[in-house]
Design an enzyme around this catalytic site. Sequence first.
Site, short mmCIF file in Angstrom:
data_model
loop_
_atom_site.label_atom_id
_atom_site.label_comp_id
_atom_site.label_asym_id
_atom_site.label_seq_id
_atom_site.Cartn_x
_atom_site.Cartn_y
_atom_site.Cartn_z
N CYS A 144 0.83 -1.21 0.00
CA CYS A 144 0.00 0.00 0.00
C CYS A 144 0.87 1.27 0.00
O CYS A 144 1.92 1.32 0.67
CB CYS A 144 -0.88 -0.02 1.25
SG CYS A 144 -1.92 1.44 1.39
N HIS A 172 4.08 -8.03 13.91
CA HIS A 172 3.17 -7.78 12.78
C HIS A 172 3.98 -7.62 11.49
O HIS A 172 5.02 -6.95 11.48
CB HIS A 172 2.35 -6.53 13.06
CG HIS A 172 1.22 -6.31 12.09
ND1 HIS A 172 1.43 -5.82 10.82
CD2 HIS A 172 -0.11 -6.52 12.20
CE1 HIS A 172 0.26 -5.74 10.20
NE2 HIS A 172 -0.69 -6.16 11.01
N GLU A 174 3.64 -5.82 8.87
CA GLU A 174 3.95 -4.47 8.42
C GLU A 174 5.10 -3.87 9.23
O GLU A 174 6.02 -3.26 8.67
CB GLU A 174 2.70 -3.57 8.56
CG GLU A 174 3.00 -2.15 8.05
CD GLU A 174 1.92 -1.15 8.43
OE1 GLU A 174 0.73 -1.45 8.24
OE2 GLU A 174 2.28 -0.06 8.91
N SER A 309 -6.33 -8.62 12.92
CA SER A 309 -6.35 -7.36 12.18
C SER A 309 -6.18 -6.21 13.17
O SER A 309 -7.05 -5.95 14.00
CB SER A 309 -7.67 -7.23 11.42
OG SER A 309 -7.92 -5.88 11.12
N SER A 310 -5.04 -5.54 13.07
CA SER A 310 -4.72 -4.49 14.03
C SER A 310 -5.75 -3.37 14.00
O SER A 310 -6.23 -2.91 15.04
CB SER A 310 -3.32 -3.95 13.68
OG SER A 310 -3.03 -2.81 14.41
N ASN A 311 -6.15 -2.94 12.80
CA ASN A 311 -7.07 -1.80 12.75
C ASN A 311 -8.43 -2.18 13.31
O ASN A 311 -9.10 -1.37 13.93
CB ASN A 311 -7.14 -1.23 11.33
CG ASN A 311 -7.99 -2.06 10.40
OD1 ASN A 311 -9.19 -1.88 10.33
ND2 ASN A 311 -7.38 -3.00 9.68
N SER A 372 -10.16 -4.74 6.35
CA SER A 372 -10.03 -5.92 5.50
C SER A 372 -11.33 -6.74 5.47
O SER A 372 -11.32 -7.91 5.08
CB SER A 372 -8.86 -6.79 5.98
OG SER A 372 -8.82 -6.86 7.37
S1 SF4 Z 1 -5.07 -0.02 6.42
FE1 SF4 Z 1 -5.41 -0.08 4.21
S2 SF4 Z 1 -5.02 2.01 3.46
FE2 SF4 Z 1 -4.13 1.82 5.51
S3 SF4 Z 1 -1.99 1.22 5.15
FE3 SF4 Z 1 -3.13 -0.68 5.47
S4 SF4 Z 1 -3.70 -1.32 3.41
FE4 SF4 Z 1 -3.12 0.85 3.26
#
Ligand code: SF4
Length: 395
Positions: A144, A172, A174, A309-311, A372
């Site tokens: 991304c 994680h 990322e 999923s962290s978010n 996601s």
């Molecule tokens: S949450 Fe979505 S928009 Fe944000 S960095 Fe990850 S893949 Fe990209």
Amino acid sequence: MPPLIFRKGLDLKHEVAGTLAESYHSELIAAIKDSDYQYHAGRLTVHLAREFGFCYGVDRAVDYAYQARKRFPDRPIVLTREIIHNPHVNAQLRAQGIRFLSDPGESTDTLTPEDVVILPAFGITIELLEHLERRGCTLVDTTCGSVLNVWKNVRRYTAEGFTSVIHGKFWHEETRATASQAACGGGHYLVVLDRDEAASACDYIRRGGDPRRFVAQFERASSPGFDPDRDLQRLGCANQTTMLSSESLAIAEMFRDAVRSRHGDAELDARFRSFDTICSATQDRQDAVAALLDERPLDLMIVIGGYNSSNTCNLARICEPRVPTFHIAEPGGLMSPSEIRHKPVGGKDERVSVGWLPTSGRLSIGLTSGASTPDNLVGTVIRRLDAFANLGKSG
Ligand code: SF4
């Protein structure tokens, strides 16, 4: 010969658009968006957050994966790990014959130039990228743009002699990828998970301490050979894109204060940098759920998304202090009007709770989903809520 890398899709966007819509779109959700993000049925009202679900990065990653399958129907296609943290989406990809290198029995060492490897939205480490390039694989890079932005910042910190302090989860994908960027060229990094870990590091900056104890505490969350007396002198803050925004900002402030208190105001500019790298999609979803909690009296909140999923976990963290909150991985988590399978906020394990849905009176339920989670799953959750809330009732 250098490996072939696709970074901007494979020119088949239109060809896969129909399949993607069939797999992930929801007419019900589209209708709810047109009705002020509300769904009414019998005693039930569902309030959707105004930003939820697939983010631009995930949208693109899934699109590229489908394009790759279309473009290379006869070649093996593999993902380094889950493309995104959603079990439903990953199952759909498996159903198309796409393999996952993280599965038992799979290995990067057996890849050949025949293999097409899809790199996930949250990126991969430099070491893995180099390995895949050496194997001569064709690469489809879905990293991304917001993740690339974090990498740009930590590389700049390294180039300017700053240690990257990354607010994130060291395990994680990322954050591991970001850390590898920070370490490139001999740079240093320290990953802090939360305010407690940040406080520990800030305490060392202010007062010093036992370097061996510090290294032991951050053993898996710091660059090889990390020396706190040397590597906490000049700091640049960044974060995993999906962390809790308010916490990331607070942690950057903690480090700023610690550097100021140790070296004085005059030295601050030369010793401290900060760049908020929460992505706009994460920020928008966190803001939207906070607004929903402010605007609507809710009986409970449902947050949908993978447990890893962290978010999604951070959306649940925002809700939990204010309203009973259930983080479910998929619609099946709503097992019956009395039972729900969910992961308690801050807990590690899934559990089944009983008595989650009030059995009488009007019901006002808030709903959001992680970046996601596709719309069709959110639609299925709403249908289940309707069925359970209005069981035995008409209208
Ligand atoms: S949450 Fe979505 S928009 Fe944000 S960095 Fe990850 S893949 Fe990209």
